[in-house]
Design a protein around this motif. Structure first.
Motif, short mmCIF file in Angstrom:
data_model
loop_
_atom_site.label_atom_id
_atom_site.label_comp_id
_atom_site.label_asym_id
_atom_site.label_seq_id
_atom_site.Cartn_x
_atom_site.Cartn_y
_atom_site.Cartn_z
N TYR A 42 1.13 -1.19 -0.08
CA TYR A 42 0.06 0.10 -0.14
C TYR A 42 0.76 1.34 -0.11
N GLY A 43 1.89 1.16 -0.46
CA GLY A 43 3.12 2.46 -0.67
C GLY A 43 3.85 2.46 0.77
N CYS A 44 3.75 1.73 1.90
CA CYS A 44 4.53 1.95 2.70
C CYS A 44 5.69 1.05 2.80
N ALA A 45 6.93 1.82 3.09
CA ALA A 45 8.42 0.96 2.98
C ALA A 45 8.62 0.40 4.35
N GLY A 46 9.06 -0.54 4.68
CA GLY A 46 9.53 -0.75 5.93
C GLY A 46 9.09 -2.02 6.21
N THR A 47 9.08 -2.50 7.65
CA THR A 47 8.72 -3.70 8.23
C THR A 47 7.14 -3.50 9.03
N GLY A 51 3.82 -7.71 14.29
CA GLY A 51 3.86 -9.07 13.89
C GLY A 51 2.88 -8.99 12.63
N GLY A 52 2.82 -7.90 11.80
CA GLY A 52 2.25 -7.86 10.51
C GLY A 52 0.44 -8.11 10.80
N ALA A 53 0.00 -8.30 11.97
CA ALA A 53 -1.23 -8.16 12.11
C ALA A 53 -1.98 -6.73 12.36
N PRO A 54 -3.18 -6.52 11.92
CA PRO A 54 -3.52 -5.24 11.81
C PRO A 54 -4.35 -4.98 13.15
N TRP A 55 -4.50 -3.63 13.42
CA TRP A 55 -5.46 -3.18 14.36
C TRP A 55 -6.82 -3.14 13.61
N LEU A 56 -7.91 -3.75 14.29
CA LEU A 56 -9.32 -3.80 13.66
C LEU A 56 -10.20 -2.47 13.95
N VAL A 57 -10.72 -2.06 12.94
CA VAL A 57 -11.92 -1.24 13.17
C VAL A 57 -13.05 -1.83 13.11
N LYS A 58 -13.81 -1.97 14.11
CA LYS A 58 -15.20 -2.84 14.24
C LYS A 58 -16.42 -1.71 14.21
N ASN A 59 -17.48 -2.24 13.66
CA ASN A 59 -18.82 -1.53 13.75
C ASN A 59 -19.39 -1.91 15.38
N SER A 60 -20.35 -1.46 15.41
CA SER A 60 -21.14 -1.55 16.70
C SER A 60 -21.61 -3.14 16.88
N ALA A 61 -21.60 -3.82 15.82
CA ALA A 61 -21.73 -5.35 15.96
C ALA A 61 -20.85 -6.32 16.07
N GLY A 62 -19.66 -5.46 16.11
CA GLY A 62 -18.40 -5.94 16.35
C GLY A 62 -17.75 -6.84 15.15
N VAL A 63 -18.29 -6.51 13.82
CA VAL A 63 -17.75 -6.78 12.61
C VAL A 63 -16.48 -5.90 12.21
N THR A 64 -15.60 -6.44 11.49
CA THR A 64 -14.42 -5.85 11.39
C THR A 64 -14.62 -4.98 9.83
N ILE A 65 -14.70 -3.69 9.84
CA ILE A 65 -15.04 -3.09 8.64
C ILE A 65 -13.82 -2.40 7.85
N SER A 66 -12.64 -2.32 8.62
CA SER A 66 -11.44 -1.95 8.04
C SER A 66 -10.25 -2.33 8.80
N VAL A 70 0.42 -0.72 10.03
CA VAL A 70 1.54 0.50 10.37
C VAL A 70 2.96 -0.25 10.09
N TYR A 71 3.63 0.47 9.53
CA TYR A 71 5.26 0.03 8.94
C TYR A 71 6.23 0.95 9.71
N TRP A 72 7.37 0.25 10.17
CA TRP A 72 8.43 0.99 10.50
C TRP A 72 9.68 0.79 9.51
N ASN A 73 10.17 1.98 9.03
CA ASN A 73 11.39 1.87 8.34
C ASN A 73 12.51 2.54 9.05
N CYS A 80 4.81 4.64 9.17
CA CYS A 80 3.74 4.60 7.67
C CYS A 80 2.56 3.89 8.15
N ALA A 81 1.49 4.34 7.73
CA ALA A 81 0.22 3.68 8.19
C ALA A 81 -0.87 3.86 7.04
N VAL A 82 -1.75 2.72 6.74
CA VAL A 82 -2.89 2.81 5.85
C VAL A 82 -4.07 2.19 6.40
#
Length: 157
Positions: A42-47, A51-66, A70-73, A80-82
């Motif tokens: 997604y255009g972020c350089a680095g590691t 552990g490569g796991a995302p932080w989850l954005v969840k709706n009120s029903a607990g469903v992950t919507i995004s 986050v990457y570190w160079n 860098c973040a997306v």
């Protein structure tokens, strides 16, 4: 990246309208084809951190919507973040409000943001910060209220 994905979609739509059968198009530059934890995703350089796991954005029903990645160079001292829509968040089919901000909590003038009506992802955003960063991600799903997720003091190096 985004422009190539749109061009591929338009090409398939034009062929279909002309009565020509077309197979799905996958572009190597397409964000959907990029492995999320890989360097440069997604255009972020680095590691990828966490552990490569995302932080989850969840709706009120607990469903992950995004998912927030986050990457570190280490060579550039950049974080860098997306913010990437999931299928439940309307990825590829819903161009609703999507955004991400990265900020240095020790220097709030050190900030980068990307907000708009995106179908796939917002970002990349990056700042030079050898210390902690904080992230705010906002996602509007196809139905329901927009969700804001604050992720504070991460990537503390």
């Amino acid at each position: 990246m985004k422009r190539k994905a749109i061009s591929a979609f338009i090409s398939v739509a034009a062929l279909t309208a002309a009565g020509v059968a077309a197979a799905p198009v996958a572009s190597a530059a397409s964000p959907a084809a990029a492995p999320h934890a890989a360097n440069g995703a997604y255009g972020c350089a680095g590691t990828a951190i966490n552990g490569g796991a995302p932080w989850l954005v969840k709706n009120s029903a607990g469903v992950t919507i995004s998912d927030v990645y986050v990457y570190w160079n280490a060579s550039t001292q950049k974080n860098c973040a997306v913010n990437v829509r999931t299928a439940a968040g309307g990825s590829g089919s819903f161009a609703g409000y999507l955004g991400i901000t990265i900020i240095d909590p020790g220097n709030t003038a050190n900030v980068d943001s990307d907000y708009g009506d995106y179908a796939s992802y917002a970002g990349p955003v990056s700042i030079v910060s050898p210390g902690c960063v904080s992230i705010t991600a906002e996602t509007q799903p196809p139905s329901g209220a927009a969700v804001i997720r604050n992720i504070n003091n991460i990537a503390c190096g």
